[in-house]
Design a protein around this motif. Structure first.
Motif, PDB file in Angstrom:
ATOM      1  N   GLU A 291       0.799  -1.163  -0.154  1.00 60.14           N
ATOM      2  CA  GLU A 291       0.278   0.067   0.054  1.00 60.14           C
ATOM      3  C   GLU A 291       0.874   1.278   0.002  1.00 60.14           C
ATOM      4  N   ALA A 292       1.700   1.338   0.848  1.00 58.43           N
ATOM      5  CA  ALA A 292       2.803   2.375   0.779  1.00 58.43           C
ATOM      6  C   ALA A 292       3.340   2.684  -0.577  1.00 58.43           C
ATOM      7  N   ARG A 293       3.749   1.503  -1.217  1.00 62.41           N
ATOM      8  CA  ARG A 293       4.268   1.641  -2.563  1.00 62.41           C
ATOM      9  C   ARG A 293       3.365   2.365  -3.718  1.00 62.41           C
ATOM     10  N   LEU A 294       2.391   1.612  -3.446  1.00 64.06           N
ATOM     11  CA  LEU A 294       1.072   2.176  -4.610  1.00 64.06           C
ATOM     12  C   LEU A 294       0.587   3.477  -4.230  1.00 64.06           C
ATOM     13  N   GLY A 295       0.699   3.866  -2.902  1.00 65.51           N
ATOM     14  CA  GLY A 295       0.276   5.289  -2.372  1.00 65.51           C
ATOM     15  C   GLY A 295      -1.184   5.321  -2.313  1.00 65.51           C
ATOM     16  N   GLU A 296      -1.813   3.987  -1.850  1.00 60.20           N
ATOM     17  CA  GLU A 296      -3.309   3.885  -1.636  1.00 60.20           C
ATOM     18  C   GLU A 296      -3.777   2.946  -0.677  1.00 60.20           C
ATOM     19  N   THR A 297      -4.752   2.972  -0.297  1.00 56.25           N
ATOM     20  CA  THR A 297      -5.327   2.055   0.749  1.00 56.25           C
ATOM     21  C   THR A 297      -6.189   1.116  -0.073  1.00 56.25           C
ATOM     22  N   LEU A 298      -5.650  -0.336  -0.132  1.00 54.97           N
ATOM     23  CA  LEU A 298      -6.487  -1.202  -0.837  1.00 54.97           C
ATOM     24  C   LEU A 298      -7.919  -1.808  -0.084  1.00 54.97           C
ATOM     25  N   ALA A 299      -8.782  -2.116  -1.082  1.00 59.48           N
ATOM     26  CA  ALA A 299     -10.230  -2.590  -0.738  1.00 59.48           C
ATOM     27  C   ALA A 299     -10.349  -4.113  -1.102  1.00 59.48           C
ATOM     28  N   GLU A 300     -11.412  -4.593  -0.847  1.00 59.76           N
ATOM     29  CA  GLU A 300     -11.729  -5.736  -1.302  1.00 59.76           C
ATOM     30  C   GLU A 300     -12.228  -5.690  -2.789  1.00 59.76           C
ATOM     31  N   PRO A 301     -11.848  -6.560  -3.676  1.00 59.18           N
ATOM     32  CA  PRO A 301     -11.228  -7.920  -3.502  1.00 59.18           C
ATOM     33  C   PRO A 301      -9.463  -7.676  -3.633  1.00 59.18           C
ATOM     34  N   GLU A 302      -9.007  -6.517  -3.896  1.00 58.06           N
ATOM     35  CA  GLU A 302      -7.804  -6.299  -4.080  1.00 58.06           C
ATOM     36  C   GLU A 302      -6.974  -7.003  -2.701  1.00 58.06           C
ATOM     37  N   ILE A 303      -7.522  -6.747  -1.616  1.00 56.13           N
ATOM     38  CA  ILE A 303      -6.863  -7.201  -0.370  1.00 56.13           C
ATOM     39  C   ILE A 303      -6.629  -8.506  -0.262  1.00 56.13           C
ATOM     40  N   ALA A 304      -7.363  -9.271  -0.814  1.00 52.60           N
ATOM     41  CA  ALA A 304      -7.330 -10.883  -0.938  1.00 52.60           C
ATOM     42  C   ALA A 304      -6.272 -11.136  -1.870  1.00 52.60           C
ATOM     43  N   GLN A 305      -6.416 -10.449  -3.025  1.00 53.63           N
ATOM     44  CA  GLN A 305      -5.271 -10.588  -4.259  1.00 53.63           C
ATOM     45  C   GLN A 305      -3.955 -10.480  -3.691  1.00 53.63           C
ATOM     46  N   VAL A 306      -3.869  -9.170  -3.023  1.00 53.71           N
ATOM     47  CA  VAL A 306      -2.434  -8.849  -2.443  1.00 53.71           C
ATOM     48  C   VAL A 306      -2.041  -9.715  -1.530  1.00 53.71           C
ATOM     49  N   ASP A 307      -2.939  -9.991  -0.570  1.00 48.24           N
ATOM     50  CA  ASP A 307      -2.273 -11.058   0.522  1.00 48.24           C
ATOM     51  C   ASP A 307      -1.866 -12.492  -0.238  1.00 48.24           C
ATOM     52  N   SER A 308      -2.667 -12.850  -1.247  1.00 43.77           N
ATOM     53  CA  SER A 308      -2.291 -14.162  -1.907  1.00 43.77           C
ATOM     54  C   SER A 308      -0.818 -13.894  -2.663  1.00 43.77           C
ATOM     55  N   LEU A 309      -0.646 -12.722  -3.157  1.00 46.60           N
ATOM     56  CA  LEU A 309       0.443 -12.654  -4.063  1.00 46.60           C
ATOM     57  C   LEU A 309       1.406 -12.428  -3.242  1.00 46.60           C
ATOM     58  N   ILE A 310       1.435 -11.805  -1.929  1.00 49.81           N
ATOM     59  CA  ILE A 310       2.588 -11.646  -1.136  1.00 49.81           C
ATOM     60  C   ILE A 310       3.131 -13.195  -0.560  1.00 49.81           C
ATOM     61  N   GLU A 311       2.130 -13.799  -0.146  1.00 46.65           N
ATOM     62  CA  GLU A 311       2.449 -15.254   0.297  1.00 46.65           C
ATOM     63  C   GLU A 311       3.072 -15.893  -0.945  1.00 46.65           C
TER      64      GLU A 311
ATOM     65  N   PHE B 119      17.558  -5.995   4.278  1.00 42.64           N
ATOM     66  CA  PHE B 119      16.193  -6.476   4.483  1.00 42.64           C
ATOM     67  C   PHE B 119      15.312  -5.394   3.501  1.00 42.64           C
ATOM     68  N   GLY B 120      15.926  -4.103   3.340  1.00 42.92           N
ATOM     69  CA  GLY B 120      15.323  -3.079   2.429  1.00 42.92           C
ATOM     70  C   GLY B 120      15.115  -3.363   1.280  1.00 42.92           C
ATOM     71  N   LEU B 121      16.244  -4.284   0.621  1.00 40.17           N
ATOM     72  CA  LEU B 121      16.531  -4.632  -0.677  1.00 40.17           C
ATOM     73  C   LEU B 121      15.630  -5.564  -1.090  1.00 40.17           C
ATOM     74  N   VAL B 122      15.483  -6.702  -0.012  1.00 42.83           N
ATOM     75  CA  VAL B 122      14.592  -7.781  -0.120  1.00 42.83           C
ATOM     76  C   VAL B 122      13.035  -7.249  -0.423  1.00 42.83           C
ATOM     77  N   ARG B 123      12.795  -6.314   0.806  1.00 43.23           N
ATOM     78  CA  ARG B 123      11.273  -5.742   0.534  1.00 43.23           C
ATOM     79  C   ARG B 123      11.084  -4.884  -0.794  1.00 43.23           C
ATOM     80  N   GLY B 124      12.023  -4.168  -0.902  1.00 40.30           N
ATOM     81  CA  GLY B 124      11.673  -3.525  -2.240  1.00 40.30           C
ATOM     82  C   GLY B 124      11.678  -4.423  -3.437  1.00 40.30           C
ATOM     83  N   THR B 125      12.653  -5.412  -3.586  1.00 42.08           N
ATOM     84  CA  THR B 125      12.218  -6.362  -4.764  1.00 42.08           C
ATOM     85  C   THR B 125      10.944  -7.141  -4.887  1.00 42.08           C
TER      86      THR B 125
END
Length: 129
Positions: free
Chosen positions: A15-35, A59-65
């Motif tokens: 959300e910080a990178r996108l500059g927006e707060t996500l809402a459903e169904p994107e929350i579920a999509q992003v959680d799945s993509l993160i895993e 860790f910042g490099l890993v997080r950014g990637t």
């Protein structure tokens, strides 16, 4: 049996990178993509968790990637997985062949995450004379 590894990033990082707060169904999509992205990066980069814990890998490099790959995948989902382009005012959509990998990392993104050390080999020059 060992506990599953924790995800390397959180939804708030995306959300910080996108500059927006996500809402459903994107929350579920992003959680799945993160895993998926976290597990995929662990499979591609040797001893990533141990190297982060020891400070050998920032860790910042890993997080950014990871966040970059996740945002790229979310953008694909927002546009449409196979949509290559759309034109208006006459509605025209061009589709691409389906790509098997929604989440991917480029060679340039993976290179700084790889362990380095003596004996890795590489290019060299020998000058005669």
């Amino acid at each position: 049996m060992t506990a599953p590894a924790l995800n390397l990033v959180e939804r708030s990082d995306v959300e910080a990178r996108l500059g927006e707060t996500l809402a459903e169904p994107e929350i579920a999509q992003v959680d799945s993509l993160i895993e998926y992205a976290s597990d995929k990066l662990r499979a591609l980069v040797e001893d990533i968790d141990e190297r982060i814990a020891s400070g050998a890998l920032r860790f910042g490099l890993v997080r950014g990637t990871l966040v970059t790959a996740i945002c790229r995948a979310l953008d694909t989902l927002r546009i449409g997985i196979r949509v290559r382009s759309e034109q208006y005012p006459e509605i025209s959509t061009t589709y691409a062949d389906s790509d098997a990998s929604l989440v991917y990392f480029t060679d340039d993104e993976l290179e700084p995450l790889q362990p380095s050390g003596a004996g890795d080999g590489g290019a060299f020059s020998i000058r005669l004379g």
